[in-house]
Design an enzyme around this catalytic site. Structure first.
Site: not given
Ligand code: GLN
Length: 578
Positions: A17-18, A140, A147, A187, A190, A192, A380, A404, A506, A508
């Site tokens: 759907k996305g 969306e 559901d 088919k 589903p 319908q 990160c 951490e 990040h 990405e």
């Molecule tokens: N766990 C790490 C932090 O909190 C890195 C977090 C992450 O990779 N988004 O800083």
């Protein structure tokens, strides 16, 4: 006033759907319209930020620090607009607003009910993104009709057409036309049933998008048209595509955008597909294989790394390369095994994550990449692993780590920069959203970006510990980007390595299919160079080893970990993933 398109789904989840909503968004944009997208999620979490990636896949972060559904990543990549936290609303966040209003006394003593109070709040969320600078809002609705949780959303979008006027709203329903093997038939039943269910909530779809493995024929389309009471041309077939970026072209051929605009009385916006067709041609011509290892802890569910995978693919499109991802469970890389598991790779990505499981494997991979000159990009938590590795093996600080992972380490080279001990609400307690960084002129990252100041999105609590910075720099690790006040280290790299780069951010999330992110682009560039530099005989041996690795049984450790992650809730990592 903007027009509205609502996309619902039936029969099964994960039908795309996305991607349908995103593709339609792109098609309308190619017609010169200004478009925004929004996702309404029926689950009760206030946002996906506290959910385990195994439950929900990646948490997509917006510039303004919203922790949102991964579909927003598709939206941004397809329509090439930066969205905000308002583009995602969950049942939990809607109830939170209504309950806060109730406590303030805003309802003046009235009984607060799902209809009208929750439905009104849903409509308010939809109106919030319908600003003057958009022509069409595509919303969306998550989940599938049938559901229990979805009912208030269906009621709200049903009312929406009554409020906004018939011609200002279109409903698209995405369903599945399965292929039943023994009878060799596709088919329609589903579909319908699903449309009947939607109608029982008062919504008659204007268009039906049928997902199918193989294309469906005209007879089947006619049948769906008759039984579901939509015009012939409003039955749109989305058969499986070779790659997701081809979808807008397929859906346009099927008439999706044309019919949607007809319903909305918005005829007359001609489409120019040249740009997107060129992108798809480039994607199809990207055949040069390049093998990239992704050292993760949620590798059983590739959706947990969706934007990283897309960013790698985009980088491949840039170079005409087909990126093959080797999903490597971080725990499998620990200790002496590292070189065996990683030898065949052209490059390595160490992505983000939370909690200590797999961290030592990421450190082992970082070491292998540094010592063997294999291109490596840390994102990160990846920066945390690469920093810790360098501290242990180059600076000679035994047990150096992130606090951490090891709160009692003698050398907390990664540490909390703010006192967070008193925080009890695990939502939104991280450094979230876009932050600027100033890059070191002449560094690899500055050259990659081609700009002195960049903005990237963050989601973390821990940072490079500035107390150790001088020692790192004296040993040859360049802090190649910092926050404008120079307090926080945002990028690190090694000058005497082909590509060993990490960022606290990040990146990405900002990659686009037609504009690969510079750090991923240069990683894949370095990977191709690494591949070319390998003698052909050795390359053949490595390729064989890679095939064997891919055929090897799945790691038992990883399976157990997946189960325990999913069961262990959220003891404080922030994403429920210890
Ligand atoms: N766990 C790490 C932090 O909190 C890195 C977090 C992450 O990779 N988004 O800083």
């Amino acid at each position: 006033m903007p027009k509205h398109i609502f996309v619902t789904g039936g029969v099964a989840s994960s039908l795309g759907k996305g991607l349908t909503a995103s593709s339609l968004g792109r098609l309308l944009k190619l017609r010169g319209l200004r478009v925004t997208l929004q996702k309404l999620d029926p689950y009760i979490n206030v946002d996906p930020g506290t959910m385990n990636p195994y439950e929900h896949g990646e948490v997509f972060v917006t510039d303004d620090g919203g922790e949102t559904d991964l579909d927003l990543g598709h939206y941004e990549r397809f329509i090439d607009e930066n969205l905000t936290r308002d583009s995602n609303a969950t049942t939990g966040s809607i109830y939170q607003s209504v309950l806060a209003a109730e406590r303030r006394g805003d309802y003046l003593g009235k009984t607060v009910q799902v209809i009208p109070h929750i439905t009104d709040e849903i409509k308010r969320r939809i109106h919030r993104v319908a600003t003057d600078d958009v022509d069409v809002v595509i919303t969306e609705v998550g989940g599938t009709v049938g559901d229990i949780e979805i009912l208030p959303f269906l009621e709200a979008i049903r009312q929406f057409r009554k409020d906004a006027g018939r011609d200002n709203v279109a409903y698209i329903h995405v369903t599945l036309v399965p292929f039943i093997g023994p009878s060799s038939e596709q088919k329609t039943k589903p579909t319908q049933h699903s449309v009947t269910e939607l109608r029982s909530r008062g919504i008659q779809p204007d268009l039906i998008v049928c997902r199918s493995e193989a294309p469906i024929n005209e007879d089947l389309k006619n049948k769906i048209s008759n039984l579901c009471d939509v015009p012939d041309n409003a039955v749109i077939n989305a058969a499986d595509a070779r790659n997701i970026y081809e979808l807008p072209l397929i859906l346009h051929d099927e008439g999706l955008d044309t019919v949607a605009l007809d319903v909305l009385r918005m005829e007359g916006h001609d489409i120019d597909l040249t740009y997107w067709q060129q992108l798809v041609d480039r994607v199809e011509a990207s055949t040069l294989p390049v093998r990239i290892g992704l050292i993760g802890k949620y590798v059983q569910l590739p959706d947990a790394y969706l934007s990283v995978v897309e960013a790698l693919k985009h980088a491949g499109f840039h170079h005409g390369a087909r990126v093959e991802i080797d999903w490597i469970q971080a725990e499998d890389v620990e200790g002496l095994l590292a070189s065996d598991r990683l030898r065949h790779l052209d490059a390595i990505v160490i992505p983000g994550g939370f909690g200590s499981r797999g961290f030592e494997g990421k450190i082992a991979a970082a070491r292998f990449a540094r010592e063997e000159g294999v291109p490596c990009l840390g994102l990160c938590l990846g920066l945390h692993a690469m920093t810790s590795e360098f501290a242990r093996n180059v600076l000679g600080l035994p047990g150096a780590s992130s606090s951490e992972m090891d709160p009692s380490t003698k050398y907390p080279v990664i540490d909390l920069m703010h006192d967070q001990r008193d925080i009890t609400d695990m939502g939104g307690t991280m450094r979230l959203g876009a932050y600027y960084a100033v890059l070191e002129p002449g560094s690899k990252v500055a050259t990659a970006y081609g700009e002195p100041v960049v903005s990237e999105r963050h989601r973390h609590r821990y940072e490079f510990n500035p107390k150790f910075r001088t020692r790192f720099e004296e040993a040859g690790l360049l802090c190649s980007g910092t926050s404008p006040d120079k307090r926080l280290v945002e990028f690190i790299e090694l000058t005497d390595h082909p590509y060993w780069v990490a960022t606290q951010a990040h990146p990405e999330f900002k990659s686009r299919p037609d504009r690969a992110h510079p750090l991923f682009r240069d990683l894949v560039g370095a990977a191709l160079a690494h591949r070319d530099a390998t003698p052909p005989g050795l390359r053949r041996m490595l390729d064989e080893a890679a095939t064997e690795a891919a055929d090897a049984p799945r790691s038992v450790v990883a399976e157990a970990a997946a189960t325990s992650d999913a069961a262990s809730g959220n003891p404080g990592a922030g994403d429920g993933s210890p």
